[in-house]
Design an enzyme around this catalytic site. Structure first.
Site, short mmCIF file in Angstrom:
data_model
loop_
_atom_site.label_atom_id
_atom_site.label_comp_id
_atom_site.label_asym_id
_atom_site.label_seq_id
_atom_site.Cartn_x
_atom_site.Cartn_y
_atom_site.Cartn_z
N ALA A 107 0.72 -0.81 0.26
CA ALA A 107 0.31 -0.11 -0.03
C ALA A 107 1.17 1.29 0.53
O ALA A 107 2.00 1.17 1.11
CB ALA A 107 -1.33 -0.09 1.37
N GLY B 155 0.81 -5.46 0.60
CA GLY B 155 -0.69 -5.68 -1.12
C GLY B 155 0.25 -6.52 -1.98
O GLY B 155 -0.85 -6.91 -2.64
N GLU C 254 -0.04 -9.91 -1.09
CA GLU C 254 -1.60 -10.30 -1.14
C GLU C 254 -2.44 -10.52 -2.20
O GLU C 254 -3.25 -11.28 -2.59
CB GLU C 254 -2.00 -9.14 0.02
CG GLU C 254 -1.82 -9.50 1.39
CD GLU C 254 -2.86 -7.72 1.66
OE1 GLU C 254 -2.43 -6.92 1.57
OE2 GLU C 254 -2.77 -8.13 3.29
N1 COA Z 1 4.25 3.49 0.21
C1 COA Z 1 5.02 4.58 -0.46
N2 COA Z 1 6.29 4.87 -1.26
C2 COA Z 1 7.39 4.18 -1.46
C3 COA Z 1 6.69 1.91 -0.50
C4 COA Z 1 5.55 2.46 -0.32
N3 COA Z 1 4.42 1.15 0.39
N4 COA Z 1 7.16 1.55 -1.13
C5 COA Z 1 8.73 1.92 -1.47
N5 COA Z 1 7.65 3.48 -1.34
C6 COA Z 1 8.67 4.51 -2.34
C7 COA Z 1 10.45 5.15 -1.57
O1 COA Z 1 9.73 6.36 -0.43
C8 COA Z 1 10.86 5.66 -2.73
O2 COA Z 1 10.48 7.18 -2.59
P1 COA Z 1 11.42 8.24 -2.30
O3 COA Z 1 12.57 8.30 -3.54
O4 COA Z 1 10.63 9.45 -3.89
O5 COA Z 1 11.88 8.70 -1.48
C9 COA Z 1 10.85 4.74 -3.45
O6 COA Z 1 9.81 4.40 -3.34
C10 COA Z 1 12.22 3.72 -3.29
O7 COA Z 1 11.82 3.65 -2.38
P2 COA Z 1 13.05 3.17 -1.35
O8 COA Z 1 12.37 2.98 -0.46
O9 COA Z 1 13.97 4.24 -1.59
O10 COA Z 1 13.74 1.37 -1.77
P3 COA Z 1 14.68 0.55 -1.27
O11 COA Z 1 15.34 -0.41 -2.39
O12 COA Z 1 15.85 1.24 -0.35
O13 COA Z 1 13.96 -0.06 0.13
C11 COA Z 1 11.81 -1.54 0.24
C12 COA Z 1 13.33 -0.89 -0.87
C13 COA Z 1 10.85 -2.41 -0.65
C14 COA Z 1 12.80 -2.17 1.34
C15 COA Z 1 11.53 0.02 0.76
O14 COA Z 1 11.05 0.46 -0.67
C16 COA Z 1 9.83 -0.64 1.72
O15 COA Z 1 10.55 -0.86 3.03
N6 COA Z 1 9.36 -0.27 1.00
C17 COA Z 1 7.38 -0.16 1.84
C18 COA Z 1 7.27 -1.50 1.62
C19 COA Z 1 5.74 -2.09 2.95
O16 COA Z 1 6.12 -1.77 4.37
N7 COA Z 1 4.67 -2.04 2.70
C20 COA Z 1 3.45 -2.93 2.78
C21 COA Z 1 2.80 -1.30 2.90
S1 COA Z 1 1.19 -1.52 4.56
#
Ligand code: COA
Length: 261
Positions: free
Chosen positions: A67, A112, A115
């Protein structure tokens, strides 16, 4: 890059590829993206020519990273609850699509995103892909079926590791656990998914729909009731023109031509 949040393409007859297309945010599911999924699901459920839907993500990094957490940050409780109801409904409709669905997991499938993959019938993953349900790290839990579909897929203990320790499963481990059918090098993922769609097209369309429904519905029924719906489905298929054609083609040593009737 298109501003279409989910691209829909048909690279071969009867097959649609839906590509979550917000790579700069790792294809995180915003409300506008969910609305686009809603309209694609409506169209797909009315399309009698469709045989398979492949879902994948734009870019090499993510299928869907869950999400949209930035959207969560600005939501009222009511908006948050509405988002959860909407995504639950969409994911159930994806799971209930009559035609087989293939998740081509091209990178992170988290929250999600995982999911959505769990609502697909066959999961194929790029070797670098990882799946997980990290909502606990936000102080939340999954709301689109993650806990319930995962426990029904891989059992309580492997699920607890994913949920309680926020463990991301690499593609190879997801395959060992029986979630993922096939792991391929990233550049070969889409072709592997299209090949899977071609294999699905060798099955009678009514038979494919029936077996999909039996897998989903039967697994939550007591065995005796599940065996009954299986035999009912088989009897209905026996009456179909496609079954006549399939059996005749075998005896005549030729490939069947199915018409979906
Ligand atoms: N919602 C909104 N934005 C997200 C996102 C999410 N679920 N997952 C990644 N992004 C965004 C980041 O904020 C970043 O945006 P920015 O460049 O404007 O700062 C961009 O996508 C790239 O992500 P980043 O975190 O820099 O990449 P990474 O390689 O360091 O890490 C993940 C990758 C997937 C491990 C990390 O992005 C993450 O933990 N995301 C959330 C996953 C999560 O908790 N999902 C469940 C949501 S309920």
């Amino acid at each position: 890059m298109s501003d279409d949040l989910i691209l829909c393409q048909s690279p071969q007859p009867g097959v649609q590829v839906w590509t979550f297309n917000r790579p700069e945010k790792l294809n995180a599911l915003s409300t506008p993206m969910l609305r686009r999924m809603d309209s694609l699901l409506h169209a797909a459920s009315d399309d009698q020519t469709l045989r398979c839907v492949i879902l994948t993500g734009a870019g090499e990094k993510a299928f869907v990273a869950g999400a949209d957490i930035e959207e969560y940050a600005s939501q009222t409780r009511e908006q948050f609850v509405n988002y959860q109801h909407f995504s639950r409904d969409l994911f159930c409709r994806l799971e209930g699509l009559a035609v087989p669905t293939v998740a081509a997991i091209n990178g992170y499938a988290l929250g999600g995103g995982f999911e959505i993959a769990l609502c697909c019938d066959i999961l194929i993953a790029a070797a670098h892909a990882e799946v997980g349900l990290p909502e606990g790290r936000l102080g939340l839990c999954p709301g689109g079926g993650g806990t319930q579909r995962l426990v029904r897929s891989i059992g309580r203990y492997a699920s607890a590791d994913v949920l309680l320790a926020a463990r991301r499963l690499p593609a190879a481990r997801a395959m060992e656990l029986g979630l993922v059918a096939q792991v391929v090098p990233g550049p070969q993922l889409l072709e592997a998914a299209l090949e899977k769609a071609r294999q699905i097209a060798t099955i009678g369309p009514l038979a494919a729909r029936a077996m999909k429904r039996l897998l989903r519905e039967g697994s939550d029924l007591p065995l005796d009731a599940a065996l009954t719906i299986e035999q009912e489905a088989l009897a209905r298929l026996f009456d179909s023109a496609d079954a006549g054609e399939g059996v005749r083609a075998f005896t005549e040593k030729r490939r069947p031509t199915f018409t979906g009737r």
